[in-house]
Write a protein that holds these residues in place. Structure first.
Motif, PDB file in Angstrom:
ATOM      1  N   ARG A  15      78.163  65.915  16.786  1.00  0.00           N
ATOM      2  CA  ARG A  15      79.052  64.851  16.646  1.00  0.00           C
ATOM      3  C   ARG A  15      78.201  63.720  17.986  1.00  0.00           C
ATOM      4  O   ARG A  15      77.964  63.825  19.145  1.00  0.00           O
ATOM      5  N   LYS A  16      78.378  62.714  17.832  1.00  0.00           N
ATOM      6  CA  LYS A  16      78.030  61.571  18.449  1.00  0.00           C
ATOM      7  C   LYS A  16      79.140  61.280  19.543  1.00  0.00           C
ATOM      8  O   LYS A  16      80.389  60.992  18.662  1.00  0.00           O
ATOM      9  N   LEU A  17      79.179  60.533  20.544  1.00  0.00           N
ATOM     10  CA  LEU A  17      80.690  60.482  21.588  1.00  0.00           C
ATOM     11  C   LEU A  17      80.919  58.372  22.270  1.00  0.00           C
ATOM     12  O   LEU A  17      81.097  58.883  22.982  1.00  0.00           O
ATOM     13  N   GLY A  18      79.806  58.179  21.329  1.00  0.00           N
ATOM     14  CA  GLY A  18      79.680  56.739  21.708  1.00  0.00           C
ATOM     15  C   GLY A  18      78.973  56.484  23.266  1.00  0.00           C
ATOM     16  O   GLY A  18      78.615  56.976  23.544  1.00  0.00           O
ATOM     17  N   HIS A  19      80.158  55.895  23.698  1.00  0.00           N
ATOM     18  CA  HIS A  19      79.589  55.069  25.353  1.00  0.00           C
ATOM     19  C   HIS A  19      79.790  56.380  26.199  1.00  0.00           C
ATOM     20  O   HIS A  19      79.166  56.868  27.212  1.00  0.00           O
ATOM     21  N   SER A  20      80.506  57.953  25.708  1.00  0.00           N
ATOM     22  CA  SER A  20      80.261  59.059  26.247  1.00  0.00           C
ATOM     23  C   SER A  20      79.104  59.145  26.337  1.00  0.00           C
ATOM     24  O   SER A  20      78.372  60.392  26.666  1.00  0.00           O
ATOM     25  N   ASP A  21      78.183  59.382  25.830  1.00  0.00           N
ATOM     26  CA  ASP A  21      76.743  59.856  25.217  1.00  0.00           C
ATOM     27  C   ASP A  21      75.556  58.933  26.375  1.00  0.00           C
ATOM     28  O   ASP A  21      74.884  59.856  26.084  1.00  0.00           O
ATOM     29  N   ARG A  22      76.321  58.644  27.059  1.00  0.00           N
ATOM     30  CA  ARG A  22      75.081  58.034  28.340  1.00  0.00           C
ATOM     31  C   ARG A  22      73.854  58.876  28.690  1.00  0.00           C
ATOM     32  O   ARG A  22      74.707  60.127  29.324  1.00  0.00           O
ATOM     33  N   LYS A  23      72.707  59.006  28.699  1.00  0.00           N
ATOM     34  CA  LYS A  23      71.930  59.627  28.974  1.00  0.00           C
ATOM     35  C   LYS A  23      71.229  59.498  30.564  1.00  0.00           C
ATOM     36  O   LYS A  23      71.440  57.799  30.916  1.00  0.00           O
ATOM     37  N   GLU A  24      71.424  59.989  31.065  1.00  0.00           N
ATOM     38  CA  GLU A  24      70.827  59.622  33.115  1.00  0.00           C
ATOM     39  C   GLU A  24      69.049  58.798  32.846  1.00  0.00           C
ATOM     40  O   GLU A  24      68.962  58.247  33.495  1.00  0.00           O
ATOM     41  N   SER A  25      68.382  59.146  31.712  1.00  0.00           N
ATOM     42  CA  SER A  25      67.293  59.112  31.535  1.00  0.00           C
ATOM     43  C   SER A  25      67.426  57.256  30.712  1.00  0.00           C
ATOM     44  O   SER A  25      66.186  56.163  30.744  1.00  0.00           O
TER      45      SER A  25
END
Length: 105
Positions: free
Chosen positions: A85-95
């Motif tokens: 599942r994709k979470l949109g903006h909550s899926d930001r990665k530190e990289s």
């Protein structure tokens, strides 16, 4: 009736963290309306604010030294119950260079 997976939020009544627990529950239920079978708010004492999924502790305020950011909790829950599942903006990665300096996910 099978209500799995079951998410529990144990919160300190002495600290009056019911509203924080209810808000956290609302955020997770809004994000995972079909994937979560049940969310329970469990009154506790002694500064507790623990989030568990099917008995597995995901976050402990005492152990981690503070409250989890909701996007992080969403990722932790997603990784266990809906890994694709994709979470949109909550899926930001530190990289992600665009958000490399972000402290809050």
């Amino acid at each position: 009736m099978n209500r799995a997976p079951r998410l529990e939020i144990e919160y300190c009544t002495q600290c009056r963290w019911l509203m924080r627990a209810a808000w956290t529950a609302q955020e997770l239920l809004t994000t995972f309306p079909k994937e979560l079978g049940e969310v329970a708010l469990v009154p506790g004492t002694g500064g507790v604010f623990d989030v568990s999924l099917d008995g597995e502790l995901l976050w402990s305020r005492k152990a981690e030294g503070g409250f989890a950011e909701v996007p992080l909790l969403k990722q932790m829950v997603r990784d266990r119950i809906a890994p694709d599942r994709k979470l949109g903006h909550s899926d930001r990665k530190e990289s992600d260079p665009q958000h490399a300096g972000d402290v809050n996910l």
